[in-house]
Design a protein around this motif. Structure first.
Motif, PDB file in Angstrom:
ATOM      1  N   ILE A  84      11.892  47.389   1.015  1.00 55.58           N
ATOM      2  CA  ILE A  84      13.156  47.019   0.380  1.00 55.58           C
ATOM      3  C   ILE A  84      13.676  45.667   0.869  1.00 55.58           C
ATOM      4  O   ILE A  84      14.212  44.876   0.095  1.00 55.58           O
ATOM      5  N   PRO A  87      11.748  42.040  -0.680  1.00 57.39           N
ATOM      6  CA  PRO A  87      12.257  41.486  -1.942  1.00 57.39           C
ATOM      7  C   PRO A  87      13.732  41.101  -1.877  1.00 57.39           C
ATOM      8  O   PRO A  87      14.134  40.106  -2.506  1.00 57.39           O
ATOM      9  N   ALA A  88      14.529  41.845  -1.115  1.00 60.15           N
ATOM     10  CA  ALA A  88      15.952  41.512  -1.034  1.00 60.15           C
ATOM     11  C   ALA A  88      16.142  40.127  -0.416  1.00 60.15           C
ATOM     12  O   ALA A  88      16.893  39.293  -0.938  1.00 60.15           O
ATOM     13  N   PHE A  90      13.948  37.759  -0.268  1.00 62.30           N
ATOM     14  CA  PHE A  90      13.376  36.793  -1.221  1.00 62.30           C
ATOM     15  C   PHE A  90      14.398  36.493  -2.324  1.00 62.30           C
ATOM     16  O   PHE A  90      14.629  35.332  -2.675  1.00 62.30           O
ATOM     17  N   GLY A  91      15.021  37.543  -2.844  1.00 60.05           N
ATOM     18  CA  GLY A  91      16.031  37.359  -3.885  1.00 60.05           C
ATOM     19  C   GLY A  91      17.167  36.478  -3.400  1.00 60.05           C
ATOM     20  O   GLY A  91      17.582  35.538  -4.082  1.00 60.05           O
ATOM     21  N   ILE A  92      17.649  36.751  -2.201  1.00 57.51           N
ATOM     22  CA  ILE A  92      18.792  35.996  -1.674  1.00 57.51           C
ATOM     23  C   ILE A  92      18.421  34.532  -1.454  1.00 57.51           C
ATOM     24  O   ILE A  92      19.166  33.620  -1.795  1.00 57.51           O
ATOM     25  N   THR A  93      17.238  34.307  -0.891  1.00 53.78           N
ATOM     26  CA  THR A  93      16.892  32.945  -0.492  1.00 53.78           C
ATOM     27  C   THR A  93      16.346  32.115  -1.650  1.00 53.78           C
ATOM     28  O   THR A  93      16.661  30.945  -1.779  1.00 53.78           O
ATOM     29  N   VAL A  94      15.504  32.724  -2.471  1.00 55.21           N
ATOM     30  CA  VAL A  94      14.779  31.942  -3.472  1.00 55.21           C
ATOM     31  C   VAL A  94      15.424  32.058  -4.848  1.00 55.21           C
ATOM     32  O   VAL A  94      15.642  31.068  -5.526  1.00 55.21           O
ATOM     33  N   LEU A  95      15.749  33.286  -5.284  1.00 60.14           N
ATOM     34  CA  LEU A  95      16.263  33.467  -6.643  1.00 60.14           C
ATOM     35  C   LEU A  95      17.767  33.221  -6.713  1.00 60.14           C
ATOM     36  O   LEU A  95      18.286  32.828  -7.746  1.00 60.14           O
ATOM     37  N   THR A 155      15.550  36.606   5.630  1.00 61.40           N
ATOM     38  CA  THR A 155      16.189  35.507   4.915  1.00 61.40           C
ATOM     39  C   THR A 155      15.976  34.195   5.669  1.00 61.40           C
ATOM     40  O   THR A 155      15.657  33.165   5.073  1.00 61.40           O
ATOM     41  N   TRP A 177       7.386  37.256  -9.056  1.00 62.33           N
ATOM     42  CA  TRP A 177       6.712  38.323  -8.304  1.00 62.33           C
ATOM     43  C   TRP A 177       5.434  37.812  -7.668  1.00 62.33           C
ATOM     44  O   TRP A 177       5.127  38.123  -6.522  1.00 62.33           O
TER      45      TRP A 177
ATOM     46  N   PRO B  17      21.047  30.697   6.045  1.00 66.76           N
ATOM     47  CA  PRO B  17      20.201  29.626   5.568  1.00 66.76           C
ATOM     48  C   PRO B  17      20.854  28.919   4.388  1.00 66.76           C
ATOM     49  O   PRO B  17      21.497  29.555   3.567  1.00 66.76           O
ATOM     50  N   SER B  20      16.839  26.396  -0.012  1.00 66.85           N
ATOM     51  CA  SER B  20      16.117  27.390  -0.764  1.00 66.85           C
ATOM     52  C   SER B  20      14.639  27.101  -0.673  1.00 66.85           C
ATOM     53  O   SER B  20      14.210  25.989  -0.420  1.00 66.85           O
ATOM     54  N   GLY B  21      13.844  28.143  -0.867  1.00 66.01           N
ATOM     55  CA  GLY B  21      12.406  27.962  -0.783  1.00 66.01           C
ATOM     56  C   GLY B  21      11.858  27.374  -2.060  1.00 66.01           C
ATOM     57  O   GLY B  21      10.767  26.853  -2.106  1.00 66.01           O
ATOM     58  N   SER B  22      12.577  27.470  -3.157  1.00 61.63           N
ATOM     59  CA  SER B  22      12.048  26.905  -4.385  1.00 61.63           C
ATOM     60  C   SER B  22      13.190  26.339  -5.200  1.00 61.63           C
ATOM     61  O   SER B  22      14.282  26.848  -5.187  1.00 61.63           O
ATOM     62  N   ARG B  33      15.892  33.403 -13.746  1.00 60.65           N
ATOM     63  CA  ARG B  33      15.746  33.762 -12.339  1.00 60.65           C
ATOM     64  C   ARG B  33      16.973  34.479 -11.835  1.00 60.65           C
ATOM     65  O   ARG B  33      16.899  35.462 -11.132  1.00 60.65           O
ATOM     66  N   GLY B  37      16.790  38.091 -10.364  1.00 57.66           N
ATOM     67  CA  GLY B  37      17.098  38.181  -8.942  1.00 57.66           C
ATOM     68  C   GLY B  37      17.746  39.504  -8.573  1.00 57.66           C
ATOM     69  O   GLY B  37      17.487  40.062  -7.506  1.00 57.66           O
ATOM     70  N   TYR B  40      15.387  42.314  -7.624  1.00 56.47           N
ATOM     71  CA  TYR B  40      14.847  42.265  -6.263  1.00 56.47           C
ATOM     72  C   TYR B  40      15.859  42.787  -5.256  1.00 56.47           C
ATOM     73  O   TYR B  40      15.515  43.345  -4.224  1.00 56.47           O
ATOM     74  N   LEU B  41      17.134  42.582  -5.569  1.00 64.10           N
ATOM     75  CA  LEU B  41      18.176  42.958  -4.621  1.00 64.10           C
ATOM     76  C   LEU B  41      18.634  44.404  -4.786  1.00 64.10           C
ATOM     77  O   LEU B  41      19.204  44.990  -3.874  1.00 64.10           O
TER      78      LEU B  41
END
Lengths: 273, 321
Positions: A84, A87-88, A90-95, A155, A177, B17, B20-22, B33, B37, B40-41
């Motif tokens: 869990i 992805p969470a 990843f969602g916060i940082t990237v998406l 994160t 993904w 942070p 962002s990574g992308s 996105r 997103g 994912y959360l």
């Protein structure tokens, strides 16, 4: 170069520290190796060598059950929280959907809260969900706190990855993904390993929650089993020492193998960046 | 989460942070996105909402009620909160927590700094790594196990105990003092067990910090005629500021979460001499049917954890400027 006095002081301190640190652990190890029917008056250093205390604790003390229960709870918490939290984070940082930052703050709040602050409402909540006295009662709240920690911890790991990784993947037409699973997860594998090791340590060691939500001895985790066993068999030093070793050893073994990530994880979280 | 090491992590200030990574390239892509997103959360948010946010709110509500856990609850305002300072047992537990704080945090930090600075030149020796592994072991030993073996070591009688060893050496009586059973010494010895647990953490942290200090700084201090004390004050301590902050925050949280140790070793006794706020949360809620009191104490404990964590962080940041 070192003076003679410095050398003597240094070695004296290290030797003294080692003795004080290791004496309690050595005391357990040697006492655990006395025969289960050996009437010692405490920690025993000279006795016939035997593993019967271990088999006594394993069968009569039911530590086979307690260890299996702890393994079920600990492995579940580690797996659930990793699956869990990755992805969470990843969602916060990237998406970065709207509100992502708020979720990060809740995660930080969540892992800083002491169990003592949540255990009372957890008890009544788990009762009303019908989870009291099931494995879920021990798994879910700990999974939530571990997700909170993991989300925060990962994160920072995702944020440290170079932007070009994501850009290259986007140019190749990778989906979010695919970006997560093929590109980013392999790159933050050490951080995930650290998270898993720490969650393992905390869950194995957890005491207050299982004490409160599990009253059926057949589902006791090993910390509660050991505490109960020590009340009923307080004079059986060999069996109690053997039970203690069985309780503590898995974490120590994991620590010895993942030593660097353990220490790094503990400190990285606390040193203010 | 219960262990002292949990605490270790709980010390974190928020290192949020910002990069962002992308980079989302197009507007359309950004929208897509954004919405995906949430998927994912979602599982994480659900778990946090149900088992962190909701119970925290419930605890807040309980803390304003008088409730035995069964009969209907009644609103009583701030009474449970006032009792934290007015009820002698609760107030006593605060005093005990403050004393344990010294043993868990202050003494290990001071001792760790002292030892590490004595070793500041010594530690460039090969092989010092093994001591790092050894001294850290108490941090990864299950707390109930620690409580059991220290109960034996501190027992009034028995082979291998302090009293037993003193008697064998003809230095003590057959039955010595019950260190954990005496009103005047029980808390002190719980504190010493805490010191045993926390010292290694400080040692490991400071040792790695001190190894990053350029040896030239020590050499320069010596050329200036600085003695060990001077070297300690003007080189070691300032250079280890971050590590000291980390050690204090980690240990503070550990001292407030000594529940398994106290439950197993003394159960708060004799009398209430080793009773801590954490133990009172458990006893009030699950033995005495005082859910409101327990909830107020639990939240109070959380507030102290936050205040100390962010307080130490603020002090460190100001100094660093």
């Amino acid at each position: 170069m070192l003076s003679r006095a410095e050398k003597i002081t240094g070695w004296t301190i290290l030797a003294l520290g080692t003795i004080i640190t290791l004496y309690p652990l050595a005391a357990l190890a040697t006492t655990a190796l006395e025969p289960s029917n050996y009437a010692s008056s405490g920690i025993s250093f000279s006795h016939p060598f035997s593993f019967s205390s271990f088999s006594y604790a394993w069968t009569v003390g039911d530590f086979s059950t307690y260890l299996a229960n702890t393994a079920i709870v600990t492995v579940s918490v580690v797996l659930i929280s990793t699956v869990i939290a990755v992805p969470a984070a990843f969602g916060i940082t990237v998406l970065k959907p709207r509100g992502a930052r708020l979720i990060l703050y809740v995660a930080i709040l969540g892992f800083m809260l002491p169990t003592e602050a949540l255990v009372v409402p957890w008890y009544y909540q788990l009762t009303s969900y019908g989870f009291l006295n099931t494995y879920w009662a021990m798994i879910l709240p700990q999974a939530a706190q571990s997700v909170a920690f993991g989300t925060f911890w990962l994160t920072t790991a995702f944020a440290a990855l170079p932007r070009t990784l994501g850009e290259a993947a986007a140019l190749d037409g990778a989906s979010d993904w695919q970006l997560l699973t093929r590109v980013q997860v392999p790159n933050i594998a050490p951080a995930i390993k650290t998270m898993a090791a720490l969650v393992f340590l905390w869950t194995w060691n957890s005491f207050l929650l299982p004490l409160v939500v599990e009253s059926n001895p057949s589902r006791y985790v090993v910390t509660i089993g050991l505490s109960t066993f020590s009340g009923a068999h307080f004079a059986e030093f060999g069996a109690l020492a053997a039970a203690s070793i069985m309780t503590a050893l898995p974490v120590i073994v994991v620590y010895l193998f993942a030593q660097r990530s353990f220490i790094a994880g503990m400190f990285a979280g606390s040193v203010v960046e | 989460m219960a262990s002292s090491s949990v605490s270790a992590l709980k010390t974190t200030g928020a290192a949020i942070p910002t990069t962002s990574g992308s980079a989302p390239p197009r507007r359309g892509a950004k929208k897509r996105r954004n919405r995906s997103g949430y998927l994912y959360l979602l599982p994480g948010v659900a778990l946090l909402a149900v088992f962190i946010v909701y119970p925290l709110v419930r605890a807040g509500v309980y803390s304003l009620d008088t409730w035995n856990g069964v009969a209907p609850a009644h609103y009583i305002g701030a009474y449970n909160w006032e009792q934290i300072f007015e009820n002698p047992i609760e107030r006593g537990s605060l005093v005990n927590a403050a004393i344990l704080f010294a043993f868990y945090a202050l003494i290990p930090v001071v001792l760790g700094l002292g030892v590490v600075s004595l070793l500041s030149r010594f530690n460039r020796y090969r092989g010092i790594g093994i001591f790092r592994v050894i001294f850290f072991l108490p941090q990864v030993t299950v707390t109930v196990v620690i409580a059991i073996v220290w109960t034996w070591i501190l027992a009034p009688i028995g082979s291998g105990s302090i009293n037993g060893i003193l008697h064998d050496l003809h230095l003590g009586p057959a039955v010595g003092p019950a260190y954990l059973g005496d009103f005047s010494t029980a808390l002190l010895f719980i504190g010493l067990i805490g010191l045993w647990i926390q010292f290694g953490l400080c040692f490991v942290l400071f040792l790695s910090g001190v190894q990053r200090i350029p040896p030239e700084l020590y050499d320069a201090a010596r050329i200036d005629g600085a003695g060990l004390v001077r070297e300690f004050v003007s080189v070691t301590v300032p250079m280890l500021r971050r590590e000291i902050g980390a050690a204090i925050t980690i240990s503070v949280v550990a001292s407030l979460q000594s529940f398994p140790l106290i439950y197993q070793a003394t159960d708060g006794g004799p009398g209430t001499s080793t009773t801590t706020p954490g133990l009172l949360v458990y006893k009030n809620a699950f033995q005495l049917g005082q859910v409101g009191t327990a909830s107020a104490l639990g939240i109070g404990l959380a507030v102290v954890v936050f205040a100390l964590t962010f307080g130490v962080r603020a002090i460190l940041e100001r100094r660093a400027v």
